[in-house]
Scaffold this motif. Structure first.
Motif, mmCIF file in Angstrom:
data_model
loop_
_atom_site.group_PDB
_atom_site.id
_atom_site.type_symbol
_atom_site.label_atom_id
_atom_site.label_comp_id
_atom_site.label_asym_id
_atom_site.label_seq_id
_atom_site.Cartn_x
_atom_site.Cartn_y
_atom_site.Cartn_z
ATOM 1 N N LEU A 188 86.801 30.737 58.905
ATOM 2 C CA LEU A 188 86.083 31.944 58.514
ATOM 3 C C LEU A 188 85.788 32.768 59.762
ATOM 4 O O LEU A 188 86.283 32.467 60.850
ATOM 5 C CB LEU A 188 84.795 31.573 57.775
ATOM 6 N N HIS A 189 84.998 33.811 59.607
ATOM 7 C CA HIS A 189 84.607 34.661 60.737
ATOM 8 C C HIS A 189 84.072 33.778 61.863
ATOM 9 O O HIS A 189 83.125 33.002 61.660
ATOM 10 C CB HIS A 189 83.529 35.637 60.268
ATOM 11 N N PRO A 190 84.643 33.857 63.066
ATOM 12 C CA PRO A 190 84.254 32.935 64.148
ATOM 13 C C PRO A 190 82.826 33.098 64.644
ATOM 14 O O PRO A 190 82.307 32.201 65.314
ATOM 15 C CB PRO A 190 85.259 33.257 65.259
ATOM 16 N N GLY A 191 82.169 34.194 64.319
ATOM 17 C CA GLY A 191 80.810 34.390 64.815
ATOM 18 C C GLY A 191 79.719 33.948 63.868
ATOM 19 O O GLY A 191 78.529 34.063 64.187
ATOM 20 N N LEU A 192 80.080 33.404 62.699
ATOM 21 C CA LEU A 192 79.066 33.018 61.720
ATOM 22 C C LEU A 192 78.200 31.876 62.242
ATOM 23 O O LEU A 192 78.704 30.963 62.899
ATOM 24 C CB LEU A 192 79.734 32.588 60.411
ATOM 25 N N PRO A 193 76.908 31.885 61.941
ATOM 26 C CA PRO A 193 76.033 30.796 62.379
ATOM 27 C C PRO A 193 76.344 29.502 61.635
ATOM 28 O O PRO A 193 76.841 29.533 60.502
ATOM 29 C CB PRO A 193 74.636 31.311 62.039
ATOM 30 N N PHE A 201 93.278 44.087 46.021
ATOM 31 C CA PHE A 201 92.825 42.946 46.819
ATOM 32 C C PHE A 201 93.092 43.264 48.286
ATOM 33 O O PHE A 201 94.217 43.538 48.682
ATOM 34 C CB PHE A 201 93.582 41.678 46.415
ATOM 35 N N THR A 202 92.028 43.248 49.093
ATOM 36 C CA THR A 202 92.163 43.539 50.514
ATOM 37 C C THR A 202 91.942 42.276 51.327
ATOM 38 O O THR A 202 91.025 41.505 51.046
ATOM 39 C CB THR A 202 91.139 44.603 50.952
ATOM 40 N N ILE A 203 92.781 42.091 52.334
ATOM 41 C CA ILE A 203 92.625 40.920 53.192
ATOM 42 C C ILE A 203 93.106 41.274 54.594
ATOM 43 O O ILE A 203 94.052 42.051 54.764
ATOM 44 C CB ILE A 203 93.405 39.703 52.631
ATOM 45 N N GLY A 204 92.418 40.747 55.597
ATOM 46 C CA GLY A 204 92.795 41.027 56.974
ATOM 47 C C GLY A 204 91.583 41.137 57.869
ATOM 48 O O GLY A 204 90.516 40.601 57.574
ATOM 49 N N SER A 205 91.749 41.871 58.955
ATOM 50 C CA SER A 205 90.709 41.979 59.969
ATOM 51 C C SER A 205 89.536 42.807 59.480
ATOM 52 O O SER A 205 89.495 43.236 58.321
ATOM 53 C CB SER A 205 91.300 42.625 61.227
ATOM 54 N N CYS A 206 88.583 43.080 60.366
ATOM 55 C CA CYS A 206 87.393 43.832 59.972
ATOM 56 C C CYS A 206 87.750 45.222 59.460
ATOM 57 O O CYS A 206 86.978 45.823 58.706
ATOM 58 C CB CYS A 206 86.401 43.925 61.123
ATOM 59 N N PRO A 209 74.305 35.412 52.015
ATOM 60 C CA PRO A 209 72.950 35.767 52.457
ATOM 61 C C PRO A 209 72.943 36.372 53.856
ATOM 62 O O PRO A 209 73.820 36.073 54.687
ATOM 63 C CB PRO A 209 72.214 34.424 52.427
ATOM 64 N N ALA A 210 71.970 37.224 54.117
ATOM 65 C CA ALA A 210 71.891 37.935 55.389
ATOM 66 C C ALA A 210 71.854 36.985 56.581
ATOM 67 O O ALA A 210 72.423 37.270 57.640
ATOM 68 C CB ALA A 210 70.669 38.850 55.403
ATOM 69 N N GLU A 211 71.211 35.820 56.404
ATOM 70 C CA GLU A 211 71.099 34.880 57.520
ATOM 71 C C GLU A 211 72.424 34.194 57.854
ATOM 72 O O GLU A 211 72.526 33.520 58.886
ATOM 73 C CB GLU A 211 70.028 33.829 57.230
ATOM 74 N N GLU A 212 73.441 34.372 57.008
ATOM 75 C CA GLU A 212 74.743 33.760 57.267
ATOM 76 C C GLU A 212 75.775 34.777 57.742
ATOM 77 O O GLU A 212 76.964 34.494 57.792
ATOM 78 C CB GLU A 212 75.257 33.062 55.995
ATOM 79 N N ARG A 213 75.317 35.954 58.114
ATOM 80 C CA ARG A 213 76.233 37.009 58.541
ATOM 81 C C ARG A 213 76.088 37.295 60.030
ATOM 82 O O ARG A 213 75.129 36.888 60.667
ATOM 83 C CB ARG A 213 75.959 38.305 57.779
ATOM 84 N N VAL A 214 77.057 38.050 60.529
ATOM 85 C CA VAL A 214 76.991 38.555 61.892
ATOM 86 C C VAL A 214 76.510 40.006 61.887
ATOM 87 O O VAL A 214 75.821 40.448 62.793
ATOM 88 C CB VAL A 214 78.372 38.456 62.578
ATOM 89 N N SER A 215 76.888 40.751 60.839
ATOM 90 C CA SER A 215 76.496 42.150 60.717
ATOM 91 C C SER A 215 75.894 42.380 59.332
ATOM 92 O O SER A 215 75.590 41.432 58.620
ATOM 93 C CB SER A 215 77.712 43.062 60.926
ATOM 94 N N GLU A 216 75.765 43.649 58.944
ATOM 95 C CA GLU A 216 75.191 43.975 57.644
ATOM 96 C C GLU A 216 76.221 43.924 56.517
ATOM 97 O O GLU A 216 75.869 44.074 55.351
ATOM 98 C CB GLU A 216 74.555 45.369 57.700
ATOM 99 N N THR A 217 77.486 43.729 56.851
ATOM 100 C CA THR A 217 78.534 43.710 55.829
ATOM 101 C C THR A 217 78.428 42.428 55.004
ATOM 102 O O THR A 217 78.601 41.332 55.541
ATOM 103 C CB THR A 217 79.924 43.793 56.478
ATOM 104 N N PRO A 218 78.159 42.527 53.701
ATOM 105 C CA PRO A 218 77.899 41.334 52.881
ATOM 106 C C PRO A 218 79.068 40.360 52.793
ATOM 107 O O PRO A 218 78.855 39.167 52.645
ATOM 108 C CB PRO A 218 77.572 41.918 51.494
ATOM 109 N N ASN A 219 80.314 40.870 52.893
ATOM 110 C CA ASN A 219 81.471 39.985 52.716
ATOM 111 C C ASN A 219 82.320 39.854 53.982
ATOM 112 O O ASN A 219 83.515 39.561 53.911
ATOM 113 C CB ASN A 219 82.349 40.471 51.559
ATOM 114 N N GLU A 220 81.702 40.056 55.150
ATOM 115 C CA GLU A 220 82.464 39.950 56.393
ATOM 116 C C GLU A 220 83.006 38.538 56.612
ATOM 117 O O GLU A 220 83.921 38.331 57.417
ATOM 118 C CB GLU A 220 81.582 40.321 57.581
ATOM 119 N N ILE A 221 82.488 37.587 55.849
ATOM 120 C CA ILE A 221 82.958 36.214 55.921
ATOM 121 C C ILE A 221 84.447 36.126 55.590
ATOM 122 O O ILE A 221 85.127 35.173 55.970
ATOM 123 C CB ILE A 221 82.133 35.325 54.963
#
Length: 502
Positions: A134-139, A53-58, A82-94
């Motif tokens: 969550l990730h502060p840049g999410l739409p 289990f990994t947790i922490g920054s990018c 979904p791609a429209e809910e991300r900041v980058s291409e990383t699927p779980n950056e949330i």
């Protein structure tokens, strides 16, 4: 109060250990250089059978990708938004958590210790909200979607107690605080919220004591709600923040942030027998900047992450072998297509070690697509080349990736079956069965399936399968030999009466 103490004898013994002397540029030029290596002493081991289990920054996402490519199981990678809910291409950056307080909050929510505070969602318009945890840049999304997404994240609470290895990467100490909920956030709230209610939020820079307290809280939570045999690996993310809200120069503010996190991590690790510190921060920041960081001076290059995590695997996983290469000597290093052709040429000539080094570089640096080769084909060739070079354990995850990318093709299933059989894994039988299903006319695949049935002590199926091979190829020597072998084993043993006693 000291974090530990040593006797005179211990100090003299420690001084003789490898790495005890700081690298002297007049004598040793290899330890501090393009890729700096820092020693560490693991207090435990793990394997590909352990859930991680990994947790922490990018940087935690970088670690995930590399460990997954090496065949480790990471439940956090199953979450994909979904791609429209991300900041980058990383699927779980949330899942990115930038502060220790945010990590503690998330542990408590996903494990059901506390209920997630719905009043903490910030309305940014009549129909949309942001989740500041969550990730502060999410739409922004609808309130219903925000709560649905929360449920998806909290579902990880079901698998966290099954994870024996917990990897935590510590990001920064500048932490936004919500005065209404009394909770620390994961980043700066949406600007509309700051403008609408500036008294509600404030920025706090955490102290050494704050970080240690959060780390202890994590350990307490995992001790009571996690795997009874859990082990932690703590690291400090080498990724600096893009900007500081403290009023200091960003370089000075980042130095304070990383220094406090590093000092707290040392204190925490010395206090617990099941916690290790891994020096990824030192290895990145003390390497040549052009080799360690992308052009933005923030994100760590994939090749650097790959080197670090392979080093970690070689220290923590018994039998793991890291592969090193002197890339500076490669004529086509910056030409992916030609580099891949060099790899294929080396493979054709039987120079599998060199082919592995070239393919590994293409994979580590994300240049597979630029080599103009389909990913499934690349990983099939990479996996089989690793196997021929003697790296059966390393070959398995790459062949598994080829199978997932080429689900309708028999050859990847067959090659994965060969490797898993060599590693004595029970799933080898499934891969041979699947290969035969996809290519029923292949005598080679059918014959190997018969052998696997025999190895799995299923003689009836082995006999029928060998007979099918002979129906397709009456002169198949392997099938004739296999049937003869099985008939000998099945024949009753004649009992010889003992001679009469005198």
């Amino acid at each position: 109060m000291p974090i530990d103490s040593f006797s005179v004898d211990e100090t003299q013994a420690n001084l003789r250990k490898p790495g005890a002397i700081y690298p002297d540029g007049r004598k040793t030029r290899d330890r501090l250089g393009k890729y700096t290596v820092v020693g560490s002493q693991p207090s435990f081991t793990f394997s590909r059978d352990d859930l991680i289990f990994t947790i922490g920054s990018c940087f935690a996402r970088n670690i995930e990708r590399k460990l997954a490519s090496l065949g480790f199981q990471l439940p956090t990678m199953t979450l994909e938004v979904p791609a429209e809910e991300r900041v980058s291409e990383t699927p779980n950056e949330i899942l990115n958590k930038y502060t220790t307080a945010a990590i503690v909050n998330e542990f408590r929510w996903i494990l059901g210790i506390d209920a997630f505070p719905e009043e903490g969602l910030i309305a940014v318009s009549e129909n949309q909200v942001c989740d500041p945890h969550l990730h502060p840049g999410l739409p922004p999304v609808s309130r219903a979607r925000a709560l649905e997404r929360r449920s998806e994240i909290h579902a990880l609470g079901a698998v966290l107690p099954k994870c024996r290895v917990i990897i935590v990467t510590l990001g920064l100490v500048e932490t936004w605080f919500d005065g209404r909920t009394g909770l620390y956030l994961n980043g700066m709230p949406h600007r509309s919220a700051l403008k609408a209610d500036p008294e509600r939020y404030s920025l706090r820079r955490q102290s050494y004591e704050d970080i240690v307290a959060d780390l202890e809280a994590m350990h307490d939570i995992l001790s009571s709600h996690g795997n009874p045999e859990f082990k932690m690996i703590v690291s400090v993310s080498p990724v600096p923040f893009k900007a500081t809200y403290s009023g200091q120069d960003a370089i000075a503010a980042n130095t304070y942030s990383k220094s406090v996190l590093r000092a707290a991590a040392e204190r925490f690790c010395t206090a617990h027998d099941n916690v290790d510190y891994f020096p990824s921060y030192e290895m990145v920041t003390l390497s040549e900047r052009s080799a360690a960081y992308a052009d933005d001076n923030i994100h760590v290059r994939e090749e650097m992450v790959s080197r670090i995590m392979e080093l970690a695997a070689s220290r923590y996983v018994p039998g793991y072998q890291a592969i090193e290469a002197d890339t500076a000597k490669w004529v086509n290093k910056d030409k992916p297509l030609l580099l891949y052709q060099d790899a294929l040429a080396a493979r054709a000539q039987g120079n599998y070690e060199q082919a592995v080094e070239l393919m590994k570089y293409l994979d580590d640096t994300g240049l597979v697509a630029k080599a103009k080769v389909e990913p499934g084909e690349f990983y099939l060739r990479y996996g089989t080349t690793l196997a021929r070079a003697g790296y059966a354990g390393l070959a398995e995850p790459y062949l598994a990736r080829a199978v997932s990318l080429l689900p309708g093709q028999a050859l990847p299933q067959y090659k994965l079956g060969l490797i898993t059989a060599r590693l004595r894994r029970r799933e080898a039988l499934f891969h041979f069965q699947r290969a035969v299903e996809l290519a029923p006319d292949s005598v080679e695949f059918l014959h190997r399936l018969a052998i696997q049935y025999e190895r799995e002590k299923q003689p009836d199926l082995a006999v029928r399968t060998f007979e099918k091979v002979l129906e397709m190829d009456p002169n198949h020597d392997g099938a004739h030999t296999g049937l003869a072998r099985l008939k000998v084993r099945a024949a009753p043993v004649a009992l010889v009466p003992a001679p009469p006693r005198a």
